[in-house]
Design an enzyme around this catalytic site. Structure first.
Site, PDB file in Angstrom:
ATOM      1  CG  HIS A   1      20.061  17.750   0.902  1.00  0.00           C
ATOM      2  ND1 HIS A   1      21.125  16.872   0.804  1.00  0.00           N
ATOM      3  CD2 HIS A   1      19.021  17.020   1.370  1.00  0.00           C
ATOM      4  CE1 HIS A   1      20.730  15.673   1.201  1.00  0.00           C
ATOM      5  NE2 HIS A   1      19.464  15.731   1.556  1.00  0.00           N
TER       6      HIS A   1
ATOM      7  CG  ASP B   1      19.052  19.941  -4.756  1.00  0.00           C
ATOM      8  OD1 ASP B   1      18.306  19.106  -5.295  1.00  0.00           O
ATOM      9  OD2 ASP B   1      19.393  19.879  -3.564  1.00  0.00           O
TER      10      ASP B   1
ATOM     11  CD  GLN C   1      12.377  17.279  -1.450  1.00  0.00           C
ATOM     12  OE1 GLN C   1      11.193  17.009  -1.630  1.00  0.00           O
ATOM     13  NE2 GLN C   1      13.199  16.461  -0.804  1.00  0.00           N
TER      14      GLN C   1
ATOM     15  CE  LYS D   1      15.279  13.390  -2.292  1.00  0.00           C
ATOM     16  NZ  LYS D   1      14.917  12.953  -0.934  1.00  0.00           N
TER      17      LYS D   1
ATOM     18  CB  CYS E   1      20.389  16.067   4.579  1.00  0.00           C
ATOM     19  SG  CYS E   1      20.567  14.285   4.788  1.00  0.00           S
TER      20      CYS E   1
END
Length: 420
Positions: free
Chosen positions: A128, A205, A208, A231, A374
């Site tokens: 991202h 990261d 998700q 999220k 992104c």
């Protein structure tokens, strides 16, 4: 004989999400843009309301009742986040505005102090922009070199190539846990083990992954992990940085100001202990407390249950997409029962622009994403200008997937009749 339909996880939780019970363009809303942001349950919405109605006050600074209550709730949220990702200490959790700020915190605080010309940072082509641009800027400031892991034939993280890229020059590996475009779940435990053999640090990261599966930072052994609250059923404007305690203690402050100090003189200052050293100024108090409520909500359901249910939905989604000849999906196909990838599907439909698909689907009440998500470098790598993306959460149903597939099929047929 009456056959009773077995209730799914979505059946049990949908009443908790007021926003899902509305019509868009005269059709029942089918919200399939969860990778961009999740919806919020009543528990979270009421937590925000309760804070502002009952104990709105600044934290850490007052001895009066409202301030004490706000401080307890704010710090209680930190405890909940630490337990949720199985951090070794509550001091390893730093509240930030979002994952982007958390990554920048590491890039400026640790990166400026530890990288020099010729040092190498290993990323992947699927990152991202939030896990790419901060390292580009760091490389420009320090003279460090960026290297990139590419994809396998199944459009997953190429672990073998990664092994060939990491060396004694590698100081940092920054990778996504779950790709927001490909949906692949990267082998983080193996990545961290390899990186640590060369003395490199690892930033994960997890935007998700944290909302969709159990996370244990001690088993993953990452040095830092970042996530965004919006999220994971929490409000916007709140996220967190996890970092190993000794590593965070070694890092200089990111921002200066109130809250992050111990003693201040006209010409110098000493800084507060973790995590406050990295939380300058009045924080997003209500949002942090509501993040704690979101963690409570997800924990009460059980992340194992969420992952299993979403995996079943994912398998069904890909099964239905596979019946539309024009559809090309990206990333690995689901394995048994949808396992092995995240609950999203990025796809194209021949020459039809994803924005046109999204517009037509919106008329049917179906909300999906269209664009580069992104991940512009990844789309260039895939030779796709943009993709459409349907992303699921535990409050989605098979029936919603059926509505989406019907609308998608009609949209493809409509544009097919135009293009001939």
């Amino acid at each position: 004989m009456t056959v009773t339909k077995e209730r799914t996880l979505a059946d049990l939780v949908r009443a908790d999400f007021p926003i899902l019970h509305q019509e868009v363009n005269g059709k029942p809303l089918v919200y399939l843009d969860n990778a961009a942001t999740s919806q919020k349950p009543l528990l979270v919405l009421n937590t925000l309301k309760d804070y502002y109605e009952q104990y709105n006050s600044n934290v850490h600074r007052g001895v009066h009742t409202l301030s004490a209550k706000a401080t307890d709730a704010y710090e209680g949220a930190r405890d909940k986040v630490a337990a949720f990702i199985k951090a070794a200490s509550r001091q390893e959790i730093v509240f930030t505005r979002n994952a982007t700020e958390a990554i920048n915190l590491v890039a400026y605080s640790w990166g400026n102090s530890n990288l020099k010309a010729g040092d190498e940072i290993v990323l992947s082509v699927m990152e991202h922009h939030s896990n790419l641009i901060p390292w580009q800027l760091l490389a420009q400031r320090t003279g460090a070199v960026l290297k990139f892991v590419e994809l396998t034939e199944t459009e997953e993280f190429d672990l073998e190539q990664f092994k060939s890229l990491v060396s004694e020059k590698t100081k940092l590996v920054a990778v996504v846990h779950v790709s927001n475009t490909l949906g692949c779940i990267n082998p983080i435990a193996e990545i961290t083990a390899i990186a640590h053999q060369f003395g490199a640090k690892v930033l994960l990261d997890a935007c998700q992954s944290v909302p969709h599966m159990p996370i244990d930072v001690q088993k993953l052994d990452c040095d830092w992990l970042v996530a965004s609250g919006h999220k994971m059923c929490a409000p916007t404007g709140i996220g967190f940085l996890y970092g190993k305690l000794d590593l965070l203690r070694s890092m200089p402050p990111f921002l200066g100001g109130g809250e992050m100090i111990a003693d201040v003189y006209l010409d110098s200052a000493t800084y507060a202990d973790l995590p406050h050293k990295f939380e300058a100024g009045t924080p997003a108090i209500a949002e942090a407390i509501a993040l704690g409520a979101a963690v409570d909500y997800l924990s009460n359901i059980g992340m194992d249950k969420i992952y299993t249910y979403e995996a079943e939905l994912t398998g069904y989604l890909f099964e239905q997409l596979g019946q539309i000849p024009e559809i090309r999906t990206y990333g690995p196909l689901p394995k048994v029962a949808g396992l092995g990838r995240a609950a999203l599907a990025s796809f194209t439909a021949g020459d039809v622009h994803p924005h046109d698909l999204s517009t037509i689907l919106d008329q049917a009440g179906v909300a999906i994403r269209a664009g580069h998500h992104c991940t512009q470098p990844l789309h260039r790598y895939l030779k796709a200008q943009s993709t459409a993306r349907a992303s699921l959460s535990f409050y989605n149903t098979r029936e919603e997937i059926d509505v989406f597939i019907t609308a998608l099929r009609e949209a493809v047929e409509f544009f097919g009749s135009i293009f001939g």
